[in-house]
Design an enzyme around this catalytic site. Structure first.
Site, PDB file in Angstrom:
ATOM      1  N   ARG A  58     -48.827  69.087 -37.717  1.00 58.42           N
ATOM      2  CA  ARG A  58     -48.039  68.403 -36.781  1.00 58.42           C
ATOM      3  C   ARG A  58     -47.392  69.777 -35.777  1.00 58.42           C
ATOM      4  NH1 ARG A  58     -41.706  68.060 -38.874  1.00 58.42           N
ATOM      5  NH2 ARG A  58     -41.987  69.410 -40.490  1.00 58.42           N
ATOM      6  N   SER A 108     -39.547  65.962 -34.952  1.00 57.71           N
ATOM      7  CA  SER A 108     -40.276  65.925 -36.187  1.00 57.71           C
ATOM      8  C   SER A 108     -41.824  65.909 -35.900  1.00 57.71           C
ATOM      9  CB  SER A 108     -40.105  64.623 -36.768  1.00 57.71           C
ATOM     10  OG  SER A 108     -38.840  64.988 -37.472  1.00 57.71           O
ATOM     11  N   GLU A 128     -40.547  51.493 -31.177  1.00 59.51           N
ATOM     12  CA  GLU A 128     -42.339  51.948 -31.117  1.00 59.51           C
ATOM     13  C   GLU A 128     -43.301  50.845 -30.567  1.00 59.51           C
ATOM     14  OE1 GLU A 128     -40.167  51.482 -33.946  1.00 59.51           O
ATOM     15  OE2 GLU A 128     -39.914  53.437 -34.424  1.00 59.51           O
TER      16      GLU A 128
END
Lengths: 616, 616
Positions: free
Chosen positions: B309, B336, B357
C-alpha cells in the site's frame, strides 16, 4: 445514579477503553472517549435489558453503528457486570470474544456485526420495523452512530424508511466528534447541517450542544422517549479523545492506542469500578406465531411452461401461509420478482424498501435478528448494490434468504444493466453461503421451502422467462445434490448446467444423440455446496465435462464445478461455456445464441471436445 | 421555437416513444411520456451540444439517470437529426445502437450507461466535478432523474457531494410522475417532500407544479442557469403516460408498450417531424494537460521490508507528477490506502468522497468520461459497497483504476468487517476487467504505472503489512504474465500464490526443499488475465499444483488458476488453500496460521499432495 456518578461512570468507560486498547496494542480509544457520556447515561438510566437473557423478547436493542468504538461497548459490558475486567483486557486477542469490531457470533448482547460504516443504523431500522410491526413487545432500538458515517447513502435510505414508517421506537444517537479517520468530516461540528437533513427525512431532532454534559444528554433521551409518531435523532457535539489533553479534539489519532496510557488514565482520574444496574424489561411474550398450517406448495404439471420467478412467488406465498415466521421484503419490483404474491396474501409480513436494496437487506438482517425468516428479493443484478450488507450479514451469522430474479442474458431486450451476470460469483464468495439455481417451477417451489431452514446466507436465482417443467411436484432436491437427467454406459461427455442453460443442455444432448454422441446431463441446481461425488463420477465415466452457464465465466457455475476437482486426484478434460461478451438488446433466444450458451453452441462445443479434445 | 412549437415537439417525442416501443414490443413509453416537455424545452432552448462532435470540450453533458426512459432520449436524437426515423424503429433489436437502456459503448452522445437506478445523478456529479475543478470549459451537466430512484442512498451521496462542492454547473431534473414500477412512490406527487431533502443537502430547489407547462419548465431552466454557488434541482410534477387517456397517471403500465399504439398516436396528434436546432457550444480548448515529465517511480531495495500500500501511494504520486491526466479519489481512508501521498502532491487532482464508496466510484466514472485517468481507492472490503457502480462502469466501458487495500486476513486485529476476502471474486467477475495482486513494493509500483493505460476496469489489491522486497526496481511485470521464482527439473509440485501468500509459499518451498521435495513457485501477480501457458507447463512438468490465497475459496486466485485448465486437455492434480473459516481478531501471523495459508500449512498440504495425492 446521580449526575456526578454518571460523569464518573463516563470517566470509567474512558479509562477502560484506554486500558483495553493499550492491552491490545491497537483499537479505537479516541472514538470511544467521545461517546462516553452518551453511553453512560443511556445504559444507566434509559436502556432496558436483561444481560442474563439476551433473547428476552422485551429487551431494548442497542446497535453500535460506529463499530470501531468497541472498547466503549466492552467497557459498558464490564460496568454492567456482563464481562470481567480480565476479559476486557483480552480485547483483540486470538480467541477473545472481544473482537476489534463486535459480532453477535461471539457475543450474545450484540445485535448485528458492525465495522463497515453506515450499516448499523439501517439494521437498527430493520429491528425497529420488527418491533413496531411484528413483535410489539414494547422494546426500543438505540443506535450509536459516528458522524463520518452519515456520508454513506445507506444512512439516508435508513432515514427515509424510518421516517416513512413513523418508527418512534427508534433513537439514533450521533456522536458528532468532528473528526473522521483522516481529518475533519464534511460538516465538522455543524450540528445544524445534520439536523436539517434528518428533519427533511421526517425525524424529530434533538441537538445537544455539549455531549459531555450528562444532564443535557439525559434530557435528550427523555425527549426521544416522549416523542411519538416519528423516529428521533440526538445530535451530540462531542470531542474525540475527550478527557485527555494529548488526544482531545486532535487530528491524526484515529484508531491508535494512547501513547502514554498510564498518564492518560491518571488524567482521567484513575481506574474505577462503578457498576451499572441496567433496568430490566417488563415481562413479554415471544411474539413468534405458531406454525399456521400444512405447507401446500404450488404444483406444476410436467411439460407445462412456467417461469421460476412465478414459482418462487407462489411458493413464498404458500410458505407464508404455513409458517407464521416467514416475512418478505422487496425493492419496488415485487411485480417482477413476484414477491407481490406474498404481499397480497400476507401484507402484514411484507416490507417494501422501495428502490433501496441496501436498506432492503438491512431490514432483512434486523428482522432475522429478531427471529423472523426473511426472503428479500430484487433483480439479481441489483443485489450487487447490497454486496457489502450481505458480506456483513455473513459476519453477523444472519440467516437470510435472498432471491435474485431476471438472471442472465436470457432476460432479453432490457440489456446488460438489468442482467444478473455476476450474482453467482458474488453470492458464492460469501462465507458460509448456499447458492441455488433452479431450472423449473416444481424445483423452485421445493427449494424455496428448503432454504428457509438453512443457516447463513441462502441465495435463490430465478429466471424471467418460461421454461418447460421437467420435474414432478413430489421430486426432492436436497441442498448439495444434483440431478443426473441423462445417463448411459456409453456417455462420452457430461454436460453440466442449471437454470435456463439446463434446458439448452438437454436439447443439445438430443441433437448429439442423433449424431451418435451420447451425453450425460447434470442439473447442478445446488451451485454451492456442489455435489462433488456426482460430478467426479460423471467426469471419470464420460472422460470429459462441459459446463454451461448464463453468467460471466468467473466465479459462477463453471468455477463451482471445478471446485469438485480440487481434491488432489487427476482431473478429466474440462471446457466451460459462459457469457464472455457484453450483451446488448435482443430477444432471449438471440441472447443465448450470441453468448454461445444455447443448444447449438453447446452441441458444437461438445463435438469439439469429444472428437478433438479442444475448447471452442 | 415558440411555446406552441415546444408543446408540439413534446407531443412528437411522446409519439416517437410510443412508436419505438411498439416496434420493439417492449420498453418504457409511459416513463418517457411524463418527461416529454422537460426534454423538449431543455434540448430546444438550453442545452448546448454539437451532435457531430460529441467529444467537443465545450459540450454540455446530459445524463439520463432514469435510463429506462430511453425512447424519449432516442426521440430527442431523432428530432436533433442525429439518428433517422428508421433507426429509431430499430429500438431494442439485435445489433441496434438503441438499446433498452442507453450505453456510451454504442452511442457517442451517451455519457454513461444507466438502467441501474440511482446511478445517473452520482455520475453526473462526477462529470460536474470534472467541469468545475479541472476542465473549466464552461459546460453544464443536466441529469434527468426519476422520482422512484430518489429512494436510493446513492442519490443522497451525490446530493451531499454536489452541495458541498458548490456545483452550480449541475442541474438535476426530477420527473415526479408519482408512479414507480409497481405502484405509487413513497412521496407520490409531494414535491415539497423532495424539496426539503434537496434543500437540506445544500441545493437550490425549483418546484414546477405542472411539468407539462413548457413556459414553467423554461423558467425553471432559466433559474437553474442563473443560480450561482450551488447545484439546482428542478422538481417537476408530471403524469406518467401523459397525453393518452388510457395511460395517463395509471398504475400497472410501467415498462409496457401501449396496448393500442395507433390510437394513442392519433390521440397525441399524429406523427410529426419537427426538428430541434440544438445550440452549439462555444469553441473551447481540450483541457487535458500535456505530460508533465519523465516517470520516476519509487525504487525499493531488494530485501527491504515495505508494504504494497505504501508503494501504491508513492507510485501514484509519482505517476501524477509525470502525467497531468491522472486523478485520484478516496473514501476518507487516504491515510490508510496511502492515496494521501497523491493528495499532498497534487491536491488539485485529488477528490475526497468521504465515506461514500458509491459516490467515489461514480466520481471516477464521471472523470473518466471526460478523459481523465482515475485511481479510486479504499479498503478492498469496502469496494463491495460500490459493486453495482463497478458493474455499470463496465457496461459503460469506462476506464477505471480501482485499488483495494487491507486485503485478507493478514490485516490482523481489526477483524472480518475490515478484511477484503471477496474482492477478487467481485472484480474478476466484472466484464473485461483486469485484476492485479502484487507481492512486493517494486512490483506494485510498476503495476500502478502499467494499469493506467489498460482498457476497462483495472483492479489492484494491496496489503496492509510489510513484506520483503523480492524484485529489483527494473523488473517488468506484463499484464497476463506470471513469475516463476523457483524452478528445477526435479520439481514435484507447483505452488501458486500472490501477495502475502507468495512470501508464505517461498518459505514453504524452502522448508520442503530441506526435506528433499523440490517445489516450483509461481507468483501469479496477474490474476486476470491469467498466464495459462506458464501454469499449464508447470502443472505438467511437476504433476500437481497447489494454490494459496488470502481470500475466500470461491472466485479468487484458485479459480483463476483453474481457468487455465479449461482448454479441453487433461488436468494434473490440484489442491487449493484459501480462507474457509470466519476469522476473528488476532495478529497477522496468527490469522494466516488459523486460515491455513501460512508457510507451515502450505508445506503440510504440499507433502500430502506429493506423497499421498490427497487434499488436506
Amino acid at each position: 445514579m446521580s449526575d456526578h456518578q454518571l460523569s464518573e461512570l463516563a470517566q470509567q468507560l474512558r479509562v477502560d477503553s484506554v486500558r483495553a486498547a493499550a492491552a491490545a496494542g491497537s483499537g479505537h480509544p479516541t472514538s470511544s472517549m467521545s461517546a462516553a457520556e452518551l453511553a453512560a447515561v443511556l445504559f444507566a438510566r434509559h436502556f432496558r435489558y436483561d444481560f442474563e437473557r439476551p433473547d428476552h423478547p422485551g429487551n431494548d436493542r442497542f446497535v453500535l453503528s460506529k463499530g470501531h468504538a468497541s472498547p466503549l461497548m466492552y467497557s459498558v459490558y464490564k460496568a454492567a457486570g456482563a464481562i470481567t475486567d480480565e476479559e476486557l483486557l483480552t480485547f483483540r486477542e486470538l480467541g477473545s470474544r472481544l473482537e476489534g469490531h463486535p459480532t453477535p457470533q461471539r457475543l450474545p448482547w450484540v445485535e448485528t456485526a458492525t465495522g463497515s460504516l453506515g450499516q448499523g443504523l439501517p439494521v437498527g431500522v430493520g429491528i425497529a420495523l420488527s418491533g413496531k410491526r411484528l413483535d410489539r413487545t414494547g422494546y426500543r432500538v438505540w443506535v450509536l452512530c459516528g458522524d463520518s458515517e452519515l456520508a454513506e447513502g445507506s444512512i439516508w435510505e435508513a432515514a427515509e424508511q424510518a421516517g416513512f414508517e413513523d418508527l418512534d421506537n427508534l433513537t439514533a444517537i450521533v456522536d458528532v466528534n468532528r473528526l473522521g479517520q483522516r481529518g475533519e468530516t464534511r460538516h465538522g461540528h455543524d450540528l445544524d447541517a445534520y439536523a436539517r437533513r434528518f428533519r427533511a427525512f421526517g425525524w424529530h431532532v434533538v441537538e445537544v450542544g455539549d455531549g459531555h454534559d450528562v444532564d443535557a444528554v439525559d434530557r435528550a433521551y427523555g425527549e426521544a422517549l416522549s416523542t411519538a409518531g416519528q423516529p428521533t435523532v440526538i445530535l451530540a457535539r462531542t470531542l474525540k479523545g475527550k478527557g485527555v489533553a494529548a488526544t482531545e479534539d486532535k487530528e491524526g489519532l484515529h484508531g491508535k492506542p494512547l501513547k502514554d496510557a498510564d498518564e492518560a488514565i491518571e488524567e482521567l482520574g484513575g481506574i474505577r469500578d462503578l457498576r451499572i444496574e441496567v433496568h430490566r424489561p417488563d415481562e413479554a411474550q415471544e411474539p413468534r406465531p405458531a406454525s399456521a398450517g400444512h405447507l401446500q406448495l404450488p404444483r406444476f404439471e410436467l411439460g407445462e411452461e412456467a417461469a421460476t420467478r412465478d414459482a418462487f412467488g407462489q411458493a413464498l406465498a404458500a410458505l407464508g401461509s404455513a409458517r407464521g415466521d416467514v416475512v418478505a421484503l422487496d425493492g419496488e419490483v415485487g411485480d417482477s420478482t413476484r414477491a407481490e404474491y406474498f404481499a397480497k396474501e400476507h401484507p402484514e409480513r411484507f416490507f417494501e424498501a422501495y428502490i433501496a436494496e441496501q436498506q432492503m437487506v438491512a431490514n432483512a438482517v434486523g428482522l432475522a435478528s429478531r427471529g423472523w425468516v426473511p426472503y428479500a428479493s430484487t433483480f439479481a443484478a441489483f443485489l450487487t448494490r447490497a454486496h457489502d450488507f450481505v458480506r456483513m450479514a455473513a459476519v453477523s451469522g444472519a440467516g437470510l434468504n435472498l432471491v435474485g430474479s431476471h438472471a442472465g442474458v436470457a432476460i432479453g431486450q432490457d440489456g446488460p444493466s438489468q442482467m444478473g451476470l455476476e450474482d453467482l460469483a458474488m453470492l458464492r464468495s460469501v462465507h458460509g453461503s448456499t447458492v441455488l439455481y433452479p431450472c423449473d417451477a416444481n424445483q423452485t417451489a421445493k427449494l424455496v421451502a428448503t432454504m428457509a431452514d438453512l443457516d447463513g446466507i441462502r441465495y435463490l436465482r430465478t429466471s424471467r422467462g418460461k421454461n418447460k417443467v421437467i420435474y414432478g411436484p413430489d421430486e426432492e432436491f436436497p441442498v448439495g445434490g444434483a440431478k443426473v437427467l441423462r445417463s448411459s454406459d456409453s456417455d462420452r461427455i457430461t454436460l453440466v448446467a442449471a437454470g435456463v442453460t439446463l434446458h439448452e443442455a438437454l436439447a443439445a444432448a438430443d441433437a448429439l444423440e442423433g449424431e451418435g454422441i451420447r451425453a450425460r446431463v447434470i442439473d447442478l441446481y445446488s451451485v454451492k455446496p456442489v455435489d462433488r461425488d456426482t460430478l467426479r463420477e460423471a467426469a471419470e465415466q464420460t472422460g470429459c465435462l462441459l459446463t454451461v452457464e448464463d453468467h460471466h465465466e468467473e466465479g459462477g457455475l463453471g468455477d463451482a464445478v471445478l471446485d469438485a476437482f480440487t481434491d488432489g486426484r487427476p482431473v478429466p478434460r474440462l471446457v466451460r461455456l459462459a457469457v464472455r461478451t457484453m450483451p446488448g438488446s435482443a430477444s432471449p433466444e438471440e441472447q443465448l445464441h450470441a453468448a454461445g450458451i444455447d443448444a447449438g453452441s453447446i452441441a458444437a462445443a461438445a463435438r469439439l471436445l469429444v472428437e478433438h479434445a479442444v475448447a471452442p
